[in-house]
Design a protein around this motif. Structure first.
Motif, mmCIF file in Angstrom:
data_model
loop_
_atom_site.group_PDB
_atom_site.id
_atom_site.type_symbol
_atom_site.label_atom_id
_atom_site.label_comp_id
_atom_site.label_asym_id
_atom_site.label_seq_id
_atom_site.Cartn_x
_atom_site.Cartn_y
_atom_site.Cartn_z
ATOM 1 N N GLN A 103 15.721 15.657 10.690
ATOM 2 C CA GLN A 103 14.429 16.199 10.206
ATOM 3 C C GLN A 103 13.396 16.227 11.331
ATOM 4 O O GLN A 103 12.739 17.246 11.560
ATOM 5 N N VAL A 104 13.315 15.117 12.048
ATOM 6 C CA VAL A 104 12.319 15.026 13.136
ATOM 7 C C VAL A 104 12.692 16.001 14.255
ATOM 8 O O VAL A 104 11.857 16.755 14.759
ATOM 9 N N GLY A 138 13.481 2.548 0.543
ATOM 10 C CA GLY A 138 12.339 3.386 0.148
ATOM 11 C C GLY A 138 12.325 3.726 -1.333
ATOM 12 O O GLY A 138 11.477 4.443 -1.825
ATOM 13 N N MET A 147 11.857 16.311 2.321
ATOM 14 C CA MET A 147 11.236 15.136 2.912
ATOM 15 C C MET A 147 12.363 14.172 3.323
ATOM 16 O O MET A 147 13.375 14.082 2.626
ATOM 17 N N ALA A 148 12.178 13.519 4.442
ATOM 18 C CA ALA A 148 13.187 12.545 4.910
ATOM 19 C C ALA A 148 12.599 11.146 4.760
ATOM 20 O O ALA A 148 11.383 10.988 4.776
ATOM 21 N N HIS A 185 5.436 7.742 -6.459
ATOM 22 C CA HIS A 185 5.328 6.396 -5.875
ATOM 23 C C HIS A 185 3.930 5.807 -6.015
ATOM 24 O O HIS A 185 3.741 4.608 -5.851
ATOM 25 N N GLU A 196 13.992 8.714 -9.920
ATOM 26 C CA GLU A 196 14.283 7.655 -8.943
ATOM 27 C C GLU A 196 15.555 6.884 -9.261
ATOM 28 O O GLU A 196 16.445 6.770 -8.397
ATOM 29 N N LYS A 243 3.185 2.716 -7.791
ATOM 30 C CA LYS A 243 3.737 1.460 -7.265
ATOM 31 C C LYS A 243 2.698 0.669 -6.484
ATOM 32 O O LYS A 243 2.969 -0.434 -6.034
ATOM 33 N N LEU A 280 15.014 1.902 6.966
ATOM 34 C CA LEU A 280 14.667 3.269 6.544
ATOM 35 C C LEU A 280 15.103 3.526 5.103
ATOM 36 O O LEU A 280 14.444 4.238 4.362
ATOM 37 N N ARG A 321 11.284 22.015 8.588
ATOM 38 C CA ARG A 321 12.021 20.868 8.051
ATOM 39 C C ARG A 321 13.377 21.295 7.535
ATOM 40 O O ARG A 321 13.544 22.418 7.070
ATOM 41 N N SER A 334 14.589 -6.214 4.901
ATOM 42 C CA SER A 334 15.449 -5.104 5.347
ATOM 43 C C SER A 334 15.942 -5.289 6.781
ATOM 44 O O SER A 334 17.128 -5.084 7.075
ATOM 45 N N HIS A 360 0.878 -1.182 0.000
ATOM 46 C CA HIS A 360 0.000 0.000 0.000
ATOM 47 C C HIS A 360 0.912 1.227 0.000
ATOM 48 O O HIS A 360 1.854 1.315 0.781
ATOM 49 N N ILE A 361 0.663 2.170 -0.897
ATOM 50 C CA ILE A 361 1.511 3.366 -0.995
ATOM 51 C C ILE A 361 0.836 4.521 -0.254
ATOM 52 O O ILE A 361 -0.315 4.854 -0.508
ATOM 53 N N PHE A 415 9.192 -5.778 -3.829
ATOM 54 C CA PHE A 415 9.909 -5.108 -2.737
ATOM 55 C C PHE A 415 10.323 -6.180 -1.739
ATOM 56 O O PHE A 415 9.686 -7.235 -1.669
ATOM 57 N N MET A 416 11.349 -5.864 -0.932
ATOM 58 C CA MET A 416 11.803 -6.906 -0.009
ATOM 59 C C MET A 416 10.955 -6.959 1.261
ATOM 60 O O MET A 416 10.855 -7.999 1.907
ATOM 61 N N ASP A 418 0.975 10.489 1.361
ATOM 62 C CA ASP A 418 1.788 11.672 1.736
ATOM 63 C C ASP A 418 3.229 11.569 1.231
ATOM 64 O O ASP A 418 4.068 12.391 1.540
HETATM 65 C C1 57M Z 1 10.547 1.871 6.012
HETATM 66 N N1 57M Z 1 9.405 1.900 3.921
HETATM 67 C C2 57M Z 1 9.129 2.591 2.676
HETATM 68 C C3 57M Z 1 8.579 -1.756 1.169
HETATM 69 C C4 57M Z 1 9.978 -2.000 1.688
HETATM 70 C C5 57M Z 1 10.088 8.117 10.856
HETATM 71 C C6 57M Z 1 9.940 7.968 9.374
HETATM 72 C C7 57M Z 1 11.153 8.441 8.646
HETATM 73 C C8 57M Z 1 9.606 6.509 9.018
HETATM 74 C C9 57M Z 1 9.588 6.252 7.529
HETATM 75 C C10 57M Z 1 9.008 4.869 7.289
HETATM 76 O O1 57M Z 1 7.831 4.691 7.253
HETATM 77 N N2 57M Z 1 9.911 3.932 7.090
HETATM 78 C C11 57M Z 1 9.498 2.532 6.874
HETATM 79 C C12 57M Z 1 10.514 2.476 4.646
HETATM 80 C C13 57M Z 1 8.105 1.781 1.843
HETATM 81 O O2 57M Z 1 8.744 0.519 1.532
HETATM 82 C C14 57M Z 1 8.146 -0.622 2.093
HETATM 83 O O3 57M Z 1 8.785 -0.871 3.360
HETATM 84 C C15 57M Z 1 9.736 -1.931 3.185
HETATM 85 C C16 57M Z 1 11.005 -1.616 3.946
HETATM 86 N N3 57M Z 1 10.738 -1.620 5.332
HETATM 87 O O4 57M Z 1 10.457 -3.288 1.309
HETATM 88 O O5 57M Z 1 7.777 -2.906 1.371
HETATM 89 C C17 57M Z 1 7.844 2.524 0.537
HETATM 90 O O6 57M Z 1 9.100 2.743 -0.093
HETATM 91 C C18 57M Z 1 8.929 2.626 -1.516
HETATM 92 N N4 57M Z 1 9.812 1.557 -2.012
HETATM 93 C C19 57M Z 1 10.136 1.574 -3.362
HETATM 94 N N5 57M Z 1 10.962 0.588 -3.834
HETATM 95 C C20 57M Z 1 11.489 -0.395 -3.021
HETATM 96 O O7 57M Z 1 12.258 -1.259 -3.513
HETATM 97 O O8 57M Z 1 9.681 2.446 -4.105
HETATM 98 C C21 57M Z 1 10.312 0.609 -1.170
HETATM 99 C C22 57M Z 1 11.159 -0.371 -1.640
HETATM 100 C C23 57M Z 1 7.021 1.714 -0.427
HETATM 101 C C24 57M Z 1 7.440 2.326 -1.754
HETATM 102 O O9 57M Z 1 6.756 3.556 -1.951
HETATM 103 O O10 57M Z 1 5.645 1.900 -0.138
HETATM 104 C C25 57M Z 1 8.575 3.978 2.982
HETATM 105 O O11 57M Z 1 9.107 4.941 2.439
HETATM 106 O O12 57M Z 1 7.634 4.036 3.793
HETATM 107 N N6 57M Z 1 8.773 7.212 6.858
HETATM 108 C C26 57M Z 1 9.108 7.577 5.645
HETATM 109 O O13 57M Z 1 10.082 7.144 5.048
HETATM 110 C C27 57M Z 1 8.274 8.707 5.061
HETATM 111 N N7 57M Z 1 8.930 9.924 5.467
HETATM 112 C C28 57M Z 1 8.338 10.797 6.290
HETATM 113 O O14 57M Z 1 7.247 10.646 6.755
HETATM 114 N N8 57M Z 1 9.119 11.884 6.582
HETATM 115 C C29 57M Z 1 8.658 12.953 7.469
HETATM 116 C C30 57M Z 1 9.205 12.775 8.907
HETATM 117 C C31 57M Z 1 8.529 11.581 9.584
HETATM 118 C C32 57M Z 1 10.700 12.521 8.867
HETATM 119 C C33 57M Z 1 9.178 14.274 6.960
HETATM 120 O O15 57M Z 1 10.119 14.275 6.142
HETATM 121 O O16 57M Z 1 8.681 15.308 7.429
HETATM 122 C C34 57M Z 1 8.280 8.598 3.563
HETATM 123 N N9 57M Z 1 7.747 7.323 3.160
HETATM 124 C C35 57M Z 1 6.468 7.215 2.697
HETATM 125 N N10 57M Z 1 5.698 8.240 2.593
HETATM 126 N N11 57M Z 1 6.045 5.986 2.323
HETATM 127 C C36 57M Z 1 7.532 9.765 2.992
HETATM 128 C C37 57M Z 1 6.079 9.543 3.046
#
Ligand code: 57M
Length: 358
Positions: free
Chosen positions: A305-306, A194, A319-320, A65, A333, A68, A191, A315, A268, A56-57, A262-263, A60
């Protein structure tokens, strides 16, 4: 296992003498792990699609993405299978370090599996809570730290890159230090995962670097020559890290942009923990900060960032983690991914140079 089964037969068949050579076994562990991942991936991807384990994507995130949505995830199950099978086949399975590394990998894989399974099968559940995940990771890392602390002959001295004479003895504090290394690297890889191929590339590079480190540390002549601590038996971990290299290479074939799988956390979390465990066994823990520098940069970008948002309401990055910052600046990408791979390769080369620069 092949080492134990076939090497003793070298008196009958001289060619089997080759199984005594660690270099031979680590190369074929990498090739075996690659082939397992490469050959099985298509059917695993189809299976994941069939049981609807689709990602699920979040809305925000970067808009790029959204396309995906539904990409099969939990492909990390295949990586773990390839790593474990190749290691059991090619390593000396009487070596305790091998079982410890496999145990850490399997344990963290179960944590990731539990998280993914609840996320992708529950009704929009969020998976394990952050608290549940960190407690499970901490307890597993604590068990590993205690194993080392009480392992006869294991040193709690810290090996500092570039300083051969500065080896502070952490004593009991080595246990929380080892926990920090393993839990930190597990979450940093998580982390980083992504973007398509963004985590598996640097994992592959770090695994290759630690294959060389483990080989050297386990070799008395080479470690004495380089003035680094020799750890008898640590060389077998080179088979394990070579298997991680091979399995990651096989997975990358399908995870590269545009990813067909994705893994997941099931990939991870254990991959990061595996690198952390090898860093602890080989007594090159601080080196992981350099070898895994991309993971460190990604984690630090989130912390800053946080912290900035909470303290100033502003910020630092668009975006982080930082890979999203580059996406928001308009980098495609694949460009973000390959440029971070280039940084990972440079950092791995720099880290290997520290083996000589002491
Ligand atoms: C792990 N997961 C990816 C996929 C992968 C505190 C905050 C920084 C946490 C962070 C977070 O949620 N991290 C979780 C990252 C996710 O990938 C899935 O998770 C698995 C890894 N654990 O195997 O199943 C998404 O990443 C993308 N993806 C690809 N290709 C790949 O090969 O495109 C992953 C693998 C997938 C896909 O879109 O859905 C993830 O990014 O969540 N949060 C974030 O990283 C978010 N950042 C954010 O909120 N930043 C804020 C604050 C909190 C720092 C800010 O900057 O103000 C970003 N991620 C998402 N949306 N999904 C941005 C918003």
């Amino acid at each position: 296992m092949l080492y134990l089964l076939l090497y003793p037969l070298h008196t009958e068949f001289a060619a089997l003498n080759v199984f005594r050579y660690l270099s031979f076994r680590l190369i074929y562990a990498a090739i075996t792990a690659f082939l397992i991942a490469f050959v099985l991936a298509p059917s695993v991807i189809r299976r994941l699609q069939a049981i609807k384990v689709g990602q699920h994507i979040r809305e925000d995130g970067p808009s790029s993405h959204l396309s995906k949505e539904g990409t099969p995830t939990m492909g990390g199950i295949l990586i773990l299978f390839a790593v474990i099978l190749a290691t059991v086949l090619w390593a000396d399975i009487t070596n305790p370090y091998v079982w410890l590394a496999l145990g850490a990998t399997l344990g963290y894989g179960m944590i990731g599996f539990a998280d993914d399974y609840r996320k992708f099968t529950g009704s929009k559940s969020k998976g394990l809570t952050a608290g549940q995940k960190i407690v499970a990771q901490g307890l597993l890392a604590l068990a590993i730290g205690l194993f080392f602390y009480y392992l006869p002959g294991y040193s709690t001295k810290l090996n500092v890159p570039f300083f051969k004479n500065f080896t502070p003895d952490l004593g009991l504090f080595y246990i929380p230090f080892a926990v920090l290394v393993i839990v930190g690297s597990s979450n940093a890889v998580n982390l980083t995962d992504g973007l398509d191929g963004l985590a598996v590339g640097p994992v592959m590079i770090a695994a290759l670097a630690y294959t060389i480190v483990a080989y050297v540390v386990g070799n008395k002549i080479m470690s004495d020559y380089l003035l680094i601590p020799h750890i008898d038996g640590a060389g077998e971990l080179a088979v394990f890290t070579a298997a991680i290299f091979g399995a990651s290479l096989g997975f990358l074939w399908f995870n590269t942009y545009p990813a067909t799988v994705f893994m997941g956390d099931v990939g991870s979390l254990p991959l990061g923990a595996a690198l952390g465990t090898v860093a602890v066994v080989s007594k090159h823990e601080l080196l992981l900060l350099l070898v895994g520098g991309v993971f460190v940069i990604e984690a630090i970008s989130v912390i800053f960032q946080v912290a900035s948002f909470k303290s100033r309401g502003k910020r630092i990055f668009l975006m982080a983690p930082i890979h999203h910052h580059f996406e928001m600046k308009g980098w495609e990408e694949p460009k973000v991914v390959v440029r971070l791979w280039i940084i990972a390769i440079l950092l791995a080369l720099l880290s290997l140079s520290t083996l000589k620069l002491r």
